[in-house]
Design an enzyme around this catalytic site. Structure first.
Site, PDB file in Angstrom:
ATOM      1  N   CYS A  20     -13.046  -9.191 -33.124  1.00 22.97           N
ATOM      2  CA  CYS A  20     -12.939  -9.783 -34.457  1.00 22.97           C
ATOM      3  C   CYS A  20     -12.083 -11.039 -34.314  1.00 22.97           C
ATOM      4  O   CYS A  20     -11.693 -11.394 -33.209  1.00 22.97           O
ATOM      5  CB  CYS A  20     -12.389  -8.796 -35.487  1.00 22.97           C
ATOM      6  SG  CYS A  20     -10.710  -8.253 -35.241  1.00 22.97           S
ATOM      7  N   CYS A  94     -16.596 -12.278 -36.326  1.00 22.80           N
ATOM      8  CA  CYS A  94     -16.106 -13.438 -35.572  1.00 22.80           C
ATOM      9  C   CYS A  94     -17.131 -14.555 -35.527  1.00 22.80           C
ATOM     10  O   CYS A  94     -16.864 -15.619 -34.979  1.00 22.80           O
ATOM     11  CB  CYS A  94     -15.656 -13.047 -34.163  1.00 22.80           C
ATOM     12  SG  CYS A  94     -16.947 -12.464 -33.084  1.00 22.80           S
ATOM     13  N   CYS A  98     -18.087 -15.707 -30.971  1.00 26.23           N
ATOM     14  CA  CYS A  98     -18.342 -14.666 -29.968  1.00 26.23           C
ATOM     15  C   CYS A  98     -19.364 -15.151 -28.949  1.00 26.23           C
ATOM     16  O   CYS A  98     -20.465 -15.552 -29.328  1.00 26.23           O
ATOM     17  CB  CYS A  98     -18.860 -13.402 -30.638  1.00 26.23           C
ATOM     18  SG  CYS A  98     -17.664 -12.640 -31.729  1.00 26.23           S
TER      19      CYS A  98
END
Length: 149
Positions: A20, A94, A98
């Site tokens: 996250c 995120c 990511c």
């Protein structure tokens, strides 16, 4: 995202990375639950695209109610290596931060961000994470799997 079964790692132990933004709430709770509930049969990592200085105190308190101590955990920065070393990558808000690697199993868990919330507001998020982690364990460690504890 397409769900694919993770490759059986050489060591025989599946690995999961929870990601996250701040690695201070959702991903920390998910990693703690997976470690606790899998009895060490799954390798667990967590990281954040922009890690906070400390784990969210409300997340620490909510997990303590479950008998899981997060007080010594620290947010970690997301690295390309952590993604490469994981069979399953679970993102929690995120977005584009990511990294994506072909051949990895990716899931995006849509969960409310516990940042800035009190423990009463974090409990339902914690409980949702626990349910999802339990389902993940069932997928990664099918019944009849014989692994040492």
């Amino acid at each position: 995202m397409t769900r694919t079964a993770p490759e059986e790692p050489a060591g025989g132990k599946p690995s999961v990375l929870f990601v996250c933004v701040h690695n201070a709430g959702r991903s920390q709770m998910a990693a703690a639950y997976l470690t606790h509930l899998s009895g060490g049969r799954i390798e667990v990592r967590s990281a954040g695209s922009a890690p906070a200085d400390a784990v969210n105190p409300a997340a620490v308190e909510a997990m303590a109610e479950e008998g899981i101590d997060l007080s010594a955990e620290t947010p970690k920065v997301l690295t390309d290596e952590a993604v490469q070393d994981s069979d399953v990558v679970i993102t929690m808000g995120c977005g584009d931060a990511c990294p994506f690697h072909p051949g990895k199993r990716y899931e995006d868990w849509k969960l409310e961000d516990p940042a800035g919330k009190g423990v009463a507001a974090v409990r339902p998020i914690r409980d949702e994470i626990r349910a999802r982690v339990q389902a993940l364990i069932t997928e990664l460690l099918p019944a009849g799997t014989t692994t040492a504890h």
